[in-house]
Scaffold this active site. Structure first.
Site, PDB file in Angstrom:
ATOM      1  N   HIS A 249      41.171  48.131 110.400  1.00  0.00           N
ATOM      2  CA  HIS A 249      40.958  46.761 109.831  1.00  0.00           C
ATOM      3  C   HIS A 249      40.149  46.862 108.740  1.00  0.00           C
ATOM      4  O   HIS A 249      40.487  46.330 107.279  1.00  0.00           O
ATOM      5  CB  HIS A 249      40.252  45.958 110.908  1.00  0.00           C
ATOM      6  CG  HIS A 249      41.179  45.021 111.929  1.00  0.00           C
ATOM      7  ND1 HIS A 249      42.143  44.267 111.734  1.00  0.00           N
ATOM      8  CD2 HIS A 249      41.683  44.521 113.138  1.00  0.00           C
ATOM      9  CE1 HIS A 249      43.113  43.610 112.650  1.00  0.00           C
ATOM     10  NE2 HIS A 249      42.523  43.899 113.577  1.00  0.00           N
TER      11      HIS A 249
ATOM     12  N   GLU B  81      41.015  48.754 115.415  1.00  0.00           N
ATOM     13  CA  GLU B  81      39.574  47.855 115.119  1.00  0.00           C
ATOM     14  C   GLU B  81      39.587  48.682 113.771  1.00  0.00           C
ATOM     15  O   GLU B  81      38.755  48.173 112.548  1.00  0.00           O
ATOM     16  CB  GLU B  81      38.649  47.645 115.371  1.00  0.00           C
ATOM     17  CG  GLU B  81      38.579  47.206 116.900  1.00  0.00           C
ATOM     18  CD  GLU B  81      39.818  45.911 116.699  1.00  0.00           C
ATOM     19  OE1 GLU B  81      39.278  45.045 115.653  1.00  0.00           O
ATOM     20  OE2 GLU B  81      39.941  45.001 117.741  1.00  0.00           O
TER      21      GLU B  81
HETATM   22 ZN    ZN Z   1      43.729  43.517 115.119  1.00  0.00          ZN
END
Ligand code: ZN
Length: 188
Positions: free
Chosen positions: A147, A144
């Protein structure tokens, strides 16, 4: 709250570096977080980062279900929103496992991640929280937080011969651990 549209690989927002959140207690932050949680649940994902819903801010929501025994923490992790997260590896140990992503639908591939990490973030009431994560929990957080820096997991795959459509892996690997693939993959 509306279900938000999830950007797929190829959309330029997924390659941007997201901006720090100046005021984690702002009402628009909690509105965005509520919508992200709803969107993650609707998509049956494990985690969702704000740029995946076209909002370039350093915000992640995730949860780890208790049944995952490799989390390192009994009982899993309840749905959690982390703002301005910073992770640092604890030690050099890494492991390779299959990852999937709501922005790369239907696909999976093997990615090396640190076994243990330290995490610092702000919560929705503006407190700074420090914690440690290991195993699958640490993997979700690394995926995450990538990202937020414009990195998608396929960019980290070393053995591209293992990257592919989950459906095809299930068909072709029946004698070579397809169960394992299915078990390991969860959209992040
Ligand atoms: Zn992802």
């Amino acid at each position: 709250m509306p279900i938000l549209k999830i950007a797929r690989m190829g959309h330029p927002i997924l390659n941007q570096i997201s901006q720090p959140v100046i005021d984690p207690t702002a009402p628009e932050v909690s509105r965005l977080i509520s919508a992200m949680i709803e969107t993650m649940e609707d998509a049956k994902g494990t985690g969702l980062a704000a740029p995946q819903v076209h909002m370039p801010w350093r915000i992640v929501v995730y949860k780890v279900i208790a049944e995952r025994e490799d989390t390192g923490e009994n009982g899993g992790v309840p749905t959690t929103a982390i703002i301005n997260p910073v992770i640092e590896p604890l030690g050099d140990d890494t492991n390779v496992a299959f990852e999937a992503c709501l922005s790369v639908p239907g696909m999976a591939g093997p990615v090396s991640r640190f076994n243990r990490i330290g995490l610092t973030y702000q919560n929705i009431i503006g407190e700074t929280v420090e914690c440690e994560a290991e195993g699958f929990h640490a993997r979700v957080l690394q995926h995450e937080c990538d990202h937020l820096d414009g990195v998608l997991y396929p960019m980290r795959i070393e053995d591209m011969s293992q990257f592919g459509f989950i459906e095809e892996m299930g068909k072709n690997n029946e004698n070579e651990g397809s169960e394992q693939h299915r078990e390991e993959v969860s959209d992040e």
